[in-house]
Design an enzyme around this catalytic site. Structure first.
Site, PDB file in Angstrom:
ATOM      1  N   GLU B  52     -13.368  -5.118   0.215  1.00 42.34           N
ATOM      2  CA  GLU B  52     -12.033  -5.166  -0.407  1.00 42.34           C
ATOM      3  C   GLU B  52     -11.092  -4.097   0.132  1.00 42.34           C
ATOM      4  OE1 GLU B  52     -14.845  -5.358  -2.084  1.00 42.34           O
ATOM      5  OE2 GLU B  52     -14.802  -7.152  -3.340  1.00 42.34           O
ATOM      6  N   PHE B 114     -19.412  -7.328 -18.263  1.00 39.84           N
ATOM      7  CA  PHE B 114     -19.903  -7.351 -16.888  1.00 39.84           C
ATOM      8  C   PHE B 114     -18.729  -7.267 -15.900  1.00 39.84           C
ATOM      9  CE2 PHE B 114     -21.178  -9.837 -13.082  1.00 39.84           C
ATOM     10  CZ  PHE B 114     -22.069  -8.899 -12.574  1.00 39.84           C
ATOM     11  N   GLN B 115     -18.807  -6.349 -14.994  1.00 39.31           N
ATOM     12  CA  GLN B 115     -17.772  -6.111 -13.979  1.00 39.31           C
ATOM     13  C   GLN B 115     -16.404  -5.829 -14.590  1.00 39.31           C
ATOM     14  OE1 GLN B 115     -18.176  -9.132 -10.855  1.00 39.31           O
ATOM     15  NE2 GLN B 115     -19.632  -7.719  -9.901  1.00 39.31           N
ATOM     16  N   LYS B 164      -9.644 -13.612 -16.705  1.00 40.53           N
ATOM     17  CA  LYS B 164     -10.114 -14.934 -16.321  1.00 40.53           C
ATOM     18  C   LYS B 164      -9.607 -16.021 -17.264  1.00 40.53           C
ATOM     19  CE  LYS B 164     -14.243 -17.118 -14.474  1.00 40.53           C
ATOM     20  NZ  LYS B 164     -15.689 -16.993 -14.238  1.00 40.53           N
ATOM     21  N   MET B 483     -11.219  15.713  15.105  1.00 46.36           N
ATOM     22  CA  MET B 483     -10.165  16.506  14.476  1.00 46.36           C
ATOM     23  C   MET B 483     -10.779  17.605  13.595  1.00 46.36           C
ATOM     24  SD  MET B 483      -6.980  16.945  14.339  1.00 46.36           S
ATOM     25  CE  MET B 483      -5.780  15.653  14.598  1.00 46.36           C
TER      26      MET B 483
HETATM   27  C1  LIG Z   1      -4.270  13.735  11.319  1.00 47.81           C
HETATM   28  C2  LIG Z   1      -2.813  13.576  11.018  1.00 47.81           C
HETATM   29  C3  LIG Z   1      -1.877  14.347  11.684  1.00 47.81           C
HETATM   30  C4  LIG Z   1      -0.519  14.166  11.470  1.00 47.81           C
HETATM   31  N1  LIG Z   1       0.382  14.867  12.225  1.00 47.81           N
HETATM   32  C5  LIG Z   1       1.677  14.532  12.176  1.00 47.81           C
HETATM   33  C6  LIG Z   1       2.620  15.084  13.083  1.00 47.81           C
HETATM   34  O1  LIG Z   1       2.295  15.893  13.942  1.00 47.81           O
HETATM   35  N2  LIG Z   1       3.922  14.689  13.007  1.00 47.81           N
HETATM   36  C7  LIG Z   1       4.314  13.774  12.068  1.00 47.81           C
HETATM   37  O2  LIG Z   1       5.486  13.411  12.056  1.00 47.81           O
HETATM   38  N3  LIG Z   1       3.470  13.255  11.174  1.00 47.81           N
HETATM   39  C8  LIG Z   1       2.156  13.595  11.229  1.00 47.81           C
HETATM   40  N4  LIG Z   1       1.284  13.002  10.353  1.00 47.81           N
HETATM   41  C9  LIG Z   1       1.808  12.088   9.342  1.00 47.81           C
HETATM   42  C10 LIG Z   1       2.297  12.838   8.104  1.00 47.81           C
HETATM   43  O3  LIG Z   1       1.202  13.189   7.296  1.00 47.81           O
HETATM   44  C11 LIG Z   1       3.273  11.977   7.268  1.00 47.81           C
HETATM   45  O4  LIG Z   1       2.675  10.756   6.952  1.00 47.81           O
HETATM   46  C12 LIG Z   1       4.556  11.669   7.995  1.00 47.81           C
HETATM   47  O5  LIG Z   1       5.072  12.810   8.645  1.00 47.81           O
HETATM   48  C13 LIG Z   1       5.584  11.156   7.007  1.00 47.81           C
HETATM   49  O6  LIG Z   1       6.573  10.462   7.693  1.00 47.81           O
HETATM   50  P1  LIG Z   1       8.043  10.290   7.106  1.00 47.81           P
HETATM   51  O7  LIG Z   1       8.609  11.626   6.778  1.00 47.81           O
HETATM   52  O8  LIG Z   1       8.758   9.454   8.083  1.00 47.81           O
HETATM   53  O9  LIG Z   1       7.868   9.607   5.695  1.00 47.81           O
HETATM   54  P2  LIG Z   1       7.340   8.224   5.156  1.00 47.81           P
HETATM   55  O10 LIG Z   1       6.041   8.480   4.486  1.00 47.81           O
HETATM   56  O11 LIG Z   1       7.416   7.119   6.115  1.00 47.81           O
HETATM   57  O12 LIG Z   1       8.388   8.056   4.000  1.00 47.81           O
HETATM   58  C14 LIG Z   1       9.609   7.444   4.224  1.00 47.81           C
HETATM   59  C15 LIG Z   1      10.739   8.157   3.521  1.00 47.81           C
HETATM   60  O13 LIG Z   1      11.879   7.325   3.662  1.00 47.81           O
HETATM   61  C16 LIG Z   1      12.337   6.900   2.404  1.00 47.81           C
HETATM   62  N5  LIG Z   1      12.716   5.502   2.495  1.00 47.81           N
HETATM   63  C17 LIG Z   1      11.937   4.403   2.402  1.00 47.81           C
HETATM   64  N6  LIG Z   1      12.662   3.295   2.543  1.00 47.81           N
HETATM   65  C18 LIG Z   1      13.930   3.683   2.718  1.00 47.81           C
HETATM   66  C19 LIG Z   1      15.154   2.994   2.926  1.00 47.81           C
HETATM   67  N7  LIG Z   1      15.224   1.653   2.977  1.00 47.81           N
HETATM   68  N8  LIG Z   1      16.278   3.716   3.077  1.00 47.81           N
HETATM   69  C20 LIG Z   1      16.246   5.089   2.999  1.00 47.81           C
HETATM   70  N9  LIG Z   1      15.121   5.784   2.831  1.00 47.81           N
HETATM   71  C21 LIG Z   1      13.973   5.095   2.692  1.00 47.81           C
HETATM   72  C22 LIG Z   1      11.212   7.128   1.440  1.00 47.81           C
HETATM   73  O14 LIG Z   1      11.721   7.363   0.139  1.00 47.81           O
HETATM   74  C23 LIG Z   1      10.523   8.346   2.041  1.00 47.81           C
HETATM   75  O15 LIG Z   1      11.131   9.536   1.604  1.00 47.81           O
HETATM   76  C24 LIG Z   1      -0.087  13.212  10.534  1.00 47.81           C
HETATM   77  C25 LIG Z   1      -1.024  12.468   9.823  1.00 47.81           C
HETATM   78  C26 LIG Z   1      -2.366  12.620  10.074  1.00 47.81           C
HETATM   79  C27 LIG Z   1      -3.344  11.765   9.332  1.00 47.81           C
HETATM   80  C1  LIG Z   2     -11.825   8.693   4.657  1.00 45.85           C
HETATM   81  C2  LIG Z   2     -11.660  10.020   5.308  1.00 45.85           C
HETATM   82  N1  LIG Z   2     -12.635  10.946   5.221  1.00 45.85           N
HETATM   83  C3  LIG Z   2     -12.504  12.140   5.842  1.00 45.85           C
HETATM   84  C4  LIG Z   2     -11.362  12.439   6.536  1.00 45.85           C
HETATM   85  C5  LIG Z   2     -11.202  13.805   7.228  1.00 45.85           C
HETATM   86  N2  LIG Z   2     -11.091  13.609   8.679  1.00 45.85           N
HETATM   87  C6  LIG Z   2      -9.912  13.614   9.320  1.00 45.85           C
HETATM   88  S1  LIG Z   2     -10.040  13.330  10.947  1.00 45.85           S
HETATM   89  C7  LIG Z   2     -11.733  13.238  10.851  1.00 45.85           C
HETATM   90  C8  LIG Z   2     -12.572  12.978  12.055  1.00 45.85           C
HETATM   91  C9  LIG Z   2     -12.274  11.680  12.682  1.00 45.85           C
HETATM   92  O1  LIG Z   2     -13.194  11.455  13.705  1.00 45.85           O
HETATM   93  P1  LIG Z   2     -13.004  10.256  14.705  1.00 45.85           P
HETATM   94  O2  LIG Z   2     -12.654   9.019  13.962  1.00 45.85           O
HETATM   95  O3  LIG Z   2     -14.180  10.180  15.588  1.00 45.85           O
HETATM   96  O4  LIG Z   2     -11.706  10.654  15.518  1.00 45.85           O
HETATM   97  P2  LIG Z   2     -11.441  11.868  16.522  1.00 45.85           P
HETATM   98  O5  LIG Z   2     -10.788  12.947  15.722  1.00 45.85           O
HETATM   99  O6  LIG Z   2     -12.744  12.296  17.095  1.00 45.85           O
HETATM  100  O7  LIG Z   2     -10.515  11.293  17.533  1.00 45.85           O
HETATM  101  C10 LIG Z   2     -12.147  13.431   9.532  1.00 45.85           C
HETATM  102  C11 LIG Z   2     -13.553  13.442   9.084  1.00 45.85           C
HETATM  103  C12 LIG Z   2     -10.354  11.462   6.565  1.00 45.85           C
HETATM  104  N3  LIG Z   2      -9.185  11.663   7.181  1.00 45.85           N
HETATM  105  N4  LIG Z   2     -10.538  10.256   5.964  1.00 45.85           N
END
Ligand SMILES: Cc1cc2nc3c(=O)[nH]c(=O)nc-3n(C[C@H](O)[C@H](O)[C@H](O)COP(=O)(O)OP(=O)(O)OC[C@H]3O[C@@H](n4cnc5c(N)ncnc54)[C@H](O)[C@@H]3O)c2cc1C
Ligand SMILES: Cc1ncc(C[n+]2csc(CCOP(=O)(O)OP(=O)(O)O)c2C)c(N)n1
Lengths: 207, 585
Positions: B52, B114-115, B164, B483
């Protein structure tokens, strides 16, 4: 609905104010939140506060418009100005929320709370309790030879003060309703006259 | 037109009336009446996923790649709890999805039947809104409202829990047009005074920057068009968050690349040094701001966002504009043109020459290797060999590979890039690629994955085999939780606690056991041919790309550091993050 008098930097409209720096002082605000009285709505509001780490000092809720199924939640909360602003924005973007009003900043308002206090004692103490109750305009709603139940209405501070005085006189139990609040003056039919509830008041029903 | 039908029939009818063509789901006792109706019609395709969670991520992929809401259908109890991660992911990334869950019959609710699970209770904090429908006559109205709420304003996930007995009982159906409209009508038009104020600031700014985000994509094609027009007309540089990639084309003249923790040097320096920051549909996430009190200290900031709670949440802004990106940019351009379409050309020219100095850092350079495949190289080659494909869609898992994909792949259109940004859900990418491919049968859909993330939803091999979905699983296999390993290297004294991918499967055999093509490559000399083989294969491919195990992802703004203190690829990483930064995530 009368125009809301909104202080600079305090409501959602404050988005348009230039607040130079967020103060880290704590403020206490009373918010009136008009919601659809649907299942789970209170859990939603409470969940927002607990999930985001906001404080609830007091919370009351009751349906105020049986036909329109609207409830009014009055919540007293404490936080920095930035947190208060977030709380209002977070509340007003919830789907069942019609309006959020910050009664603390939208002009003068009245706040009342009702409390029931059970005081158990005899002799001098009993007489003194009754005398103080009279000064505080508390009513006796139940009495036995050794106890009273007082009913008192007023701002929370008045109830605090009364309870404090009753403590040495045999205070056994307190039940409080939490705060209900309304803006002063002839304005406002918040949440009751449905045709007047426009999105403009809170700047849109919000995302 | 309204006529009597069962609740289950209403579900299917309401979905059709909402224009749904595909749903992702998994059956169980509490949704059997709905599955029975699905069986008896052909308008809506049902995709049987293998978990799911995957149904919800697939719906997200479908939604993000089409701009339409995605739909998932799961059973009560475990079906619903398995959906929770996907719902939270969609909430964080503002993805419009509608999840329908079965529930035990109304007369058994509360009995630990159940469930039974308190689905609306569990999902209240991870949905934009949810409903438990206890009367059949209310069901169609609620489903129509669910679509309304999911898509209007800031989009997000909604859930409708359907007992249901409500599915079995009959009542009159209500069409979308006749359904009661709720009062939920977010404001889309921005405040004219604030817009005029911003137009005025645009005329004098010497060092402006457009900081764009996922909100531009949420807003739709018109927003993208207007953003491009605005950048073109003003010559302002453009950077984007991870979520906004593609809104402004990577091939565009004003493009600085992604900003933030792993963003480009020039983008972050420009954010730090600008005098006017125009934030368009982004939310000042902590991956962007780094140290908040040192964030872009000398700029005036304007923020266009449809959600008032995004404004002043993290960073105080000077000109907040609550509204939809397309509406506000349209008004802004109009006002700015009326005022004479002026900019401070001289200042902006100086600004661009400063930016080209920063670009000389060549922050994405890495040490090449002839022996091992560098992950950056693998992504660069993937880009080179697929960039001309007219319909390329990329999904990712979470980790270093995700950042390399964001850095080295170039997006020139919106809705082509599906990634889990806010929640960072490992296991997102594979099912999301299923959703994208279902929406775009003839597109090239590639999931850029890390091996660890990919394993989290690898059961979806069954789905792609069954539906012959030609998704390409491009796994950058470093045999590490890369990472995590990188952070342990930088923050925890190189003590690599449990960040290995031990006991990995043979990916080729694994693929073959599902009747899918598997490929493996480890020699840089074979890389291009292997990628071509993957692309040429008319069907799903599991591509096991064995890469350098200890590569770090740079540039990087260490936690707790301001934007102008970036670690670059050639920098020493020892003690880069102070003890204060180490407590941040
Ligand atoms: C491992 C990892 C590393 C990351 N590193 C980076 C990084 O280096 N750089 C980076 O940028 N991000 C990075 N991120 C992602 C980060 O965590 C955020 O998800 C991201 O920066 C959020 O993007 P955003 O500000 O565009 O917001 P979003 O989450 O896309 O939110 C959108 C915003 O726009 C608004 N909005 C929505 N619809 C409308 C509309 N129609 N009109 C006006 N406003 C609207 C919402 O209210 C909200 O405030 C990383 C994520 C991970 C998992
Ligand atoms: C569900 C979940 N559990 C744990 C984490 C923490 N986490 C972030 S990156 C990462 C490692 C990811 O490894 P891999 O998919 O092999 O990617 P790589 O960084 O090696 O490119 C972990 C454990 C997460 N982001 N999501």
């Amino acid at each position: 609905m009368s125009p809301l008098k909104i202080k600079k930097g305090t409501s959602k409209h404050s988005a348009y104010d230039l607040r130079s720096n967020y103060a880290d002082t704590q403020e206490t605000h009373t918010l009136a939140v008009i919601v659809d009285n649907e299942a789970g709505v209170l859990a939603r509001v409470i969940g927002l506060f607990s999930g985001r780490g906001y404080n609830i000092d007091s919370l009351t809720v009751a349906e105020i418009d049986h036909q329109g199924h609207r409830s009014r939640i009055t919540v007293v909360t404490t936080g920095t100005p930035q947190v208060i602003e977030q709380i209002k924005s977070q509340l007003s973007r919830m789907v069942p929320v019609y309006e959020v009003h910050d009664l603390t900043v939208e002009g003068p308002s009245v706040e009342r709370e009702l409390a029931l206090l059970k005081v158990v004692g005899e002799g001098e103490k009993r007489v003194e309790a009754l005398r103080l109750a009279d000064i505080f305009r508390a009513n006796v709603v139940d009495s036995t030879l050794e106890s009273f139940v007082f009913e008192i209405t007023g701002p929370p501070e008045k109830i605090d003060a009364f309870a404090e005085l009753m403590r040495p006189l045999g205070l056994e139990e307190v039940a409080r309703t939490g705060v209900a609040a309304l803006s002063r003056g002839g304005s406002g039919s918040l949440g009751v006259a449905s045709d007047k509830v426009t999105a403009d008041v809170t700047g849109g029903a919000n995302a | 037109m309204s006529r009597q039908m069962t609740g289950a029939q209403m579900v299917v009818k309401a979905l059709k009336d909402q224009g749904v063509d595909t749903i992702f789901g998994y059956p169980g006792g509490a949704v059997l009446p709905i599955y029975d109706e699905i069986f008896q019609q052909n308008d809506i395709r049902h995709v049987l996923v293998r978990h799911e969670q995957a149904a919800v991520h697939a719906a997200e992929g479908y939604a993000r790649s089409t701009g339409k809401p995605g739909v998932a259908l799961v059973t009560s109890g475990p079906g619903a709890t398995n959906a929770v991660t996907g719902l939270t992911d969609a909430l964080m990334d503002s993805i419009p999805i509608v999840v329908l869950t079965g529930q035990v019959p109304t007369f058994m609710i509360g009995n630990d039947a159940f469930q039974e699970a308190d689905t609306v209770g569990i999902t209240r904090p991870c949905t934009k809104h949810n409903w438990l429908v206890k009367e059949t006559e209310k069901l169609p109205g609620v489903i129509h409202q669910a679509f309304h709420v999911a898509t209007k304003g800031r989009p997000g996930p909604v859930l409708v829990d359907i007992p249901k007995d409500v599915q079995f009982a009959s009542a009159r159906y209500t069409s979308p047009e006749k359904a009661p409209v709720g009062h939920y009508q977010p404001r889309t038009k921005g405040d004219a005074t604030a817009i005029a104020e911003l137009a005025r600031m645009m005329e004098t700014a010497e060092r402006p920057i457009l900081y764009t985000g996922g909100g531009v994509i949420n807003s739709g094609d018109e927003a993208t068009r207007l953003l491009r027009e605005l950048a073109g007309a003003t010559n302002f540089p453009v950077t984007s968050t991870l979520m906004g990639l593609g809104a402004y084309p990577a091939s565009g003249d004003n493009w600085l690349g992604m900003l933030g923790m792993h963003g480009l040097y020039e983008a972050n320096m420009a954010m730090h040094g600008c005098d006017l920051m125009i934030c368009v549909g982004a939310r000042f996430d902590d991956r962007i701001t780094g140290r908040v009190d040192a964030f872009s200290p000398n700029s005036k900031k304007a923020h266009i966002d449809i959600d008032p709670s995004s404004i002043n949440k993290v960073i105080h802004v000077d000109v907040p504009i609550i509204g939809d990106v397309a509406s506000v940019l349209g008004d802004l351009l109009e006002v700015w043109k009326e005022r004479g379409a002026k900019t401070n050309e001289e200042g902006i020219a100086r600004w661009w020459s400063q930016i080209s100095e920063w670009k000389k850092t060549r922050c994405l350079d890495y040490a090449p290797s002839k022996e091992t495949i560098k992950p950056q190289h693998a992504v660069e080659r993937l880009e080179a060999l697929t960039r001309d494909h007219p319909k390329r869609y990329i999904t990712t898992e979470v980790g270093q590979h995700q950042m390399w994909a964001a850095q080295y792949l170039h997006f020139n259109e919106p809705n082509r890039w599906m990634t889990s940004g806010g929640l960072g859900t490992m296991g997102y990418g594979f099912p999301a690629s299923v959703g994208v491919q279902m929406a775009h049968p003839d597109a090239l859909v590639i999931n850029v994955a890390g091996e660890a993330s990919w394993l989290m939803n690898m059961q979806e091999m069954g789905t792609v085999a069954q539906y012959r979905l030609p998704v390409k699983q491009f796994i950058l296999n470093n045999e590490r939780l890369g990472m995590v390993r990188q952070w342990q290297e930088l923050l925890h004294g190189e003590r690599y606690s449990h960040s290995w991918s031990e006991s990995l499967p043979d990916f080729v055999k694994l693929a073959e056991s599902f009747g899918i093509k598997g490929l493996t490559v480890s020699d840089p000399a074979d890389l291009d041919d292997a990628i071509r083989e993957m692309l040429d294969h008319d069907g799903p491919v599991i591509f096991d790309c064995l890469v350098e195990k200890h590569e770090n992802c740079f540039p990087m703004i260490p936690s707790g550091a301001p934007h102008n203190e970036m670690l670059l690829g050639n920098a020493s990483t020892k003690d880069a993050i102070g003890s204060k930064g180490a407590v941040l995530v």
